[in-house]
Design an enzyme around this catalytic site. Sequence first.
Site, PDB file in Angstrom:
ATOM      1  N   TRP A 122      -3.320  36.877   2.144  1.00 57.01           N
ATOM      2  CA  TRP A 122      -1.956  36.777   1.703  1.00 57.01           C
ATOM      3  C   TRP A 122      -1.735  35.179   1.501  1.00 57.01           C
ATOM      4  CZ3 TRP A 122      -0.307  34.119   5.765  1.00 57.01           C
ATOM      5  CH2 TRP A 122      -0.768  34.329   7.244  1.00 57.01           C
ATOM      6  N   GLU A 152      -2.357  41.008  16.894  1.00 56.37           N
ATOM      7  CA  GLU A 152      -3.378  40.930  15.709  1.00 56.37           C
ATOM      8  C   GLU A 152      -3.765  38.972  15.649  1.00 56.37           C
ATOM      9  OE1 GLU A 152      -1.181  41.801  12.153  1.00 56.37           O
ATOM     10  OE2 GLU A 152      -0.419  43.868  13.160  1.00 56.37           O
ATOM     11  N   HIS A 170      -8.821  41.291   3.222  1.00 59.20           N
ATOM     12  CA  HIS A 170      -8.593  41.030   4.284  1.00 59.20           C
ATOM     13  C   HIS A 170      -9.779  41.203   5.443  1.00 59.20           C
ATOM     14  CE1 HIS A 170      -6.565  40.163   8.167  1.00 59.20           C
ATOM     15  NE2 HIS A 170      -5.336  39.888   7.556  1.00 59.20           N
ATOM     16  N   GLU A 196      -4.844  45.154   1.166  1.00 65.09           N
ATOM     17  CA  GLU A 196      -5.624  44.257   2.159  1.00 65.09           C
ATOM     18  C   GLU A 196      -6.851  44.354   2.210  1.00 65.09           C
ATOM     19  OE1 GLU A 196      -1.670  43.636   5.234  1.00 65.09           O
ATOM     20  OE2 GLU A 196      -3.046  45.104   5.561  1.00 65.09           O
ATOM     21  N   LYS A 197      -7.681  44.756   1.111  1.00 63.10           N
ATOM     22  CA  LYS A 197      -8.888  45.078   1.031  1.00 63.10           C
ATOM     23  C   LYS A 197      -9.716  43.780   1.327  1.00 63.10           C
ATOM     24  CE  LYS A 197      -8.957  45.889  -3.876  1.00 63.10           C
ATOM     25  NZ  LYS A 197      -7.559  45.848  -4.050  1.00 63.10           N
ATOM     26  N   GLU A 219       5.866  44.650  13.611  1.00 68.09           N
ATOM     27  CA  GLU A 219       6.410  43.110  13.120  1.00 68.09           C
ATOM     28  C   GLU A 219       7.759  43.507  12.555  1.00 68.09           C
ATOM     29  OE1 GLU A 219       3.569  41.615  10.457  1.00 68.09           O
ATOM     30  OE2 GLU A 219       2.383  40.521  11.994  1.00 68.09           O
TER      31      GLU A 219
END
Length: 662
Positions: free
Chosen positions: A320, A312, A363, A360-361, A158
């Site tokens: 987020w 993705e 996510h 990001e746990k 990204e």
Amino acid sequence: MQNHRWLRTPAGTAPRISFGADYNPDQWPREVWDEDVRLMKAAGVDVVSVAIFSWAKLQPGPDTWDFDWLDELIDLLHANGIGVDLATATASPPPWLTTAHPEVLPVTADGTVLSQGGRQHWRPTSPVFREHALAIVTKLAERYGSHPGVVAWHVNNELGCHNAYDYSDDAARAFRVWLEERYGSIAGLNHAWGTAFWSQAYSAFDEILPPRVAAAFPNPTQQLDFLRFSSDALIDHLVAEREILNRISPDIPVTTNFMVVGETSHADFAKMAGEIDFVSNDHYVVEGRDELAFSAAITSGFARHRPWYLMEHSTSAVNWQPINRPKRPGELIRDSLTHVAHGADAVCYFQWRQSVAGAEKFHSAMVPHGGEDTRVFRDVVKLGGILQDLGDVVGSDRARADVAIVFDWESWRASELDSHPTEKLRYRREAFDWWTALTNAGIRVDVVPADTPLDGYRLAIAPVLYSAPTALRESLERYVEGGGHLVTTYFSGIVDENDHIWLGGYPGAFRDLLGVRVEEFRPLWEGEQVALSNGTTGTLWSEPVDVTAPDVEVLVRYEGEEELDAAVTRRPVGSGSAAYVSTRLGVEGIGALLPTLLDGAGVASELPEAIRGSVELVVREGANGRFEFLINRTDDEVDLGEGDYLCGSAILPARGVAVRRA
Ligand code: GLA
Ligand code: GLA
């Protein structure tokens, strides 16, 4: 993407839509890897992206390297028939590098230096960063460049997600070089930037800075050039990595993941697409199902309608957004298949196994915290099965539609700069409204970059085409003269490539073609509406439109406004036409106008009336035939009728997707 080159597939494997995820086994103990492989096989996973954030593990110090774990991982995956999309690991520099070289850290417009401790804390123009990044790319290419398990190279990650705009001294130096190349002389730059205004004339390139926080509105052309430059700096980094990969590992195609989603506009992806072998995109649901479809169609436009790779998306919630809700039943599969409908030949998620630690746990992932006995994992397995049934679709193009929306990155960014008639204008929102209204009417639409030849499209919508360089004006004139039907809107045709006004009245470059002239814009207050003669309303913008050509037809008028009369006009030109919409109609207002525009252009829905709007139709076409994707936009069952279904059947459940041969 001149020569579309897809994933390397092992000889003898049947074509299939690839399925997988970002895979971060370096966050887990070794015994978990075997469990991962078992579950990947259960789900039909055949490709994973690895090493995206592994720089610190691969190079724990300036002169120490550790590839053993990656050797073992790639061998393990390969032995189990799972291909590796191998990242170049340059997305997040390790702390030893930023400690030794704080001069690689990006700087914001107000001079704040961004710290390590997150990710992507590097200046795209830093020579020090570049040298270190290319060193690890070289090592990876040399070590894995002919490994049979590596199916693609994944440059960085990204590009520009967090570091697109860097105002550092490195950026200043690179900006000057970029400007000198663009303008040749300081006089050329002074003209383009209109520096006679506010005593801004430069006497040498050395005096130029990025548009750092200033006492008053920074020069708009400087801002625009900085946006262009910043995108080019990302592309420059991409090309530097790619050249190494191509040199050492010429047989493996190279990609990088775009971010065509919501309001993300930092990189010119149409241009970036020219530097890679196939387009990849990351998409997260930000505004519902239609935004997903719109983004997927934009991505397909960048891929010139060849297959692309969904690098993705999420199985369920992200971490987020302000509030992160899981997907509803059916949405996991519907979202994925919507991307396939719009040309994705690979369906991958962030990420394989949900993290136990880190930002990001929370996510979602393919394997949630709850393990395999979960709704998400069961849906993942089901989707893996569906993708295997779609083998005939692989390699097909997204079939061309009769209608195109021209989506112009330049106009997007330039129309939303400061010091304009209203700060409320949202370029992408206007384009998205047209997309939604056309989908409601059961019409298939392509979304194409502004340099796409429009011949062959019966109807082309170019909303808010603010930036109108001469070549674009001429190509639109040729399109209409050749029988095309063009629709454009308020704040179109306003400036040239330097953001200089086309004089003589608005809509400047398109005034003659449209046969209208506007002396002053009349933006509306927030919440203000203007009534229109067809019973709908306009918001955001209005204009006193003078009709200047005798053949112009007024399709809709403003009502009850003493300063306003014609609201929507159309001028016949040969067998084509040029229509102008002077206010923001919104989805409903566009819907009311569409029958007139569609009839005029000879465009009709391909869907039976009963299911128009409930179902989105997308078509792919290739060596194995023509395939209709029918996506249920509603929470009710829809009856599609009998057909030769590859997936689903005549009765389409709420939020379901069916695929049939046309
Ligand atoms: C981006 C990044 C991933 C991950 C996801 C989370 O797409 O590329 O590493 O952070 O967002 O949604
Ligand atoms: C002030 C300034 C002028 C101009 C106007 C615009 O009055 O002195 O130069 O910028 O504002 O409204």
